[in-house]
Write a protein that holds these residues in place. Structure first.
Motif, PDB file in Angstrom:
ATOM      1  N   THR A  71      -2.823   1.702  -8.588  1.00  0.00           N
ATOM      2  CA  THR A  71      -1.995   0.750  -7.577  1.00  0.00           C
ATOM      3  C   THR A  71      -0.462   1.106  -7.870  1.00  0.00           C
ATOM      4  OG1 THR A  71      -1.788  -0.714  -9.757  1.00  0.00           O
ATOM      5  CG2 THR A  71      -3.568  -1.228  -7.809  1.00  0.00           C
ATOM      6  N   THR A  76      -4.652   0.730  -2.760  1.00  0.00           N
ATOM      7  CA  THR A  76      -5.287  -0.296  -3.208  1.00  0.00           C
ATOM      8  C   THR A  76      -6.735  -0.119  -3.434  1.00  0.00           C
ATOM      9  OG1 THR A  76      -5.845  -0.748  -0.840  1.00  0.00           O
ATOM     10  CG2 THR A  76      -3.686  -1.790  -1.608  1.00  0.00           C
ATOM     11  N   ASN A  91      -7.967   1.905  -0.649  1.00  0.00           N
ATOM     12  CA  ASN A  91      -7.254   1.879   0.754  1.00  0.00           C
ATOM     13  C   ASN A  91      -8.459   1.420   1.837  1.00  0.00           C
ATOM     14  OD1 ASN A  91      -5.009   2.406  -0.600  1.00  0.00           O
ATOM     15  ND2 ASN A  91      -4.532   4.135   0.486  1.00  0.00           N
TER      16      ASN A  91
END
Length: 149
Positions: A71, A76, A91
């Motif tokens: 992160t 993500t 992601n």
């Protein structure tokens, strides 16, 4: 004069739209380069098996875990539903996360700049990467990222 202003405005709008679309589609994080020296942890994510490219970014400082490095580098992640700790998406790839083949998963790797990959025997939430090292993620059947640390 008016035409030139309209052209510049249209060109600026196109650049802004391209940046917005690229960001929405999972572009490289803002710090899209390897860390220099021991200034942080470099994170390499290999999206080639899910229709993307290999992305490299820097998590500045001393992230406390592999997930914090992920992160911190601008990526993500999401866990497998009802299996916290098992990374299912990075992601938002693959989408849906439970639609991937049974043999495919996000494998987690460690390395040093210029070295080779070592498969992680610890989960990313428990592993504490040292500044100056490289963390790798690759989607597939446990193969290392397609880019060396």
């Amino acid at each position: 004069m008016k035409t030139a202003v309209l052209r510049r405005t249209a060109a600026a709008a196109a650049v802004g739209l391209t940046a917005a679309v690229t960001t929405a589609l999972g572009a490289a994080p803002a710090q899209a380069a390897a860390c220099s020296g021991t200034s942080g942890v470099t994170v390499i994510v290999d999206f080639t098996a899910v229709g993307g490219t290999i992305q490299t970014a820097c998590a500045l400082g001393d992230p406390a875990s592999g997930l914090a490095a992920l992160t911190g580098a601008g990526f993500t992640y999401g866990f497998v539903p009802r299996q916290p700790g098992f990374v299912c998406q990075i992601n938002t790839k693959p989408n849906p996360c439970n639609g991937a083949p049974v043999t495919a998963y996000w494998s987690y790797w460690h390395g040093t700049p210029g070295g080779s990959w070592t498969y992680s025997t610890s989960g990313a939430g428990a592993y504490n990467p040292a500044p100056g090292t490289v963390e790798g993620w690759a989607f597939g059947a446990g193969t290392a990222p397609g880019q060396a640390p």
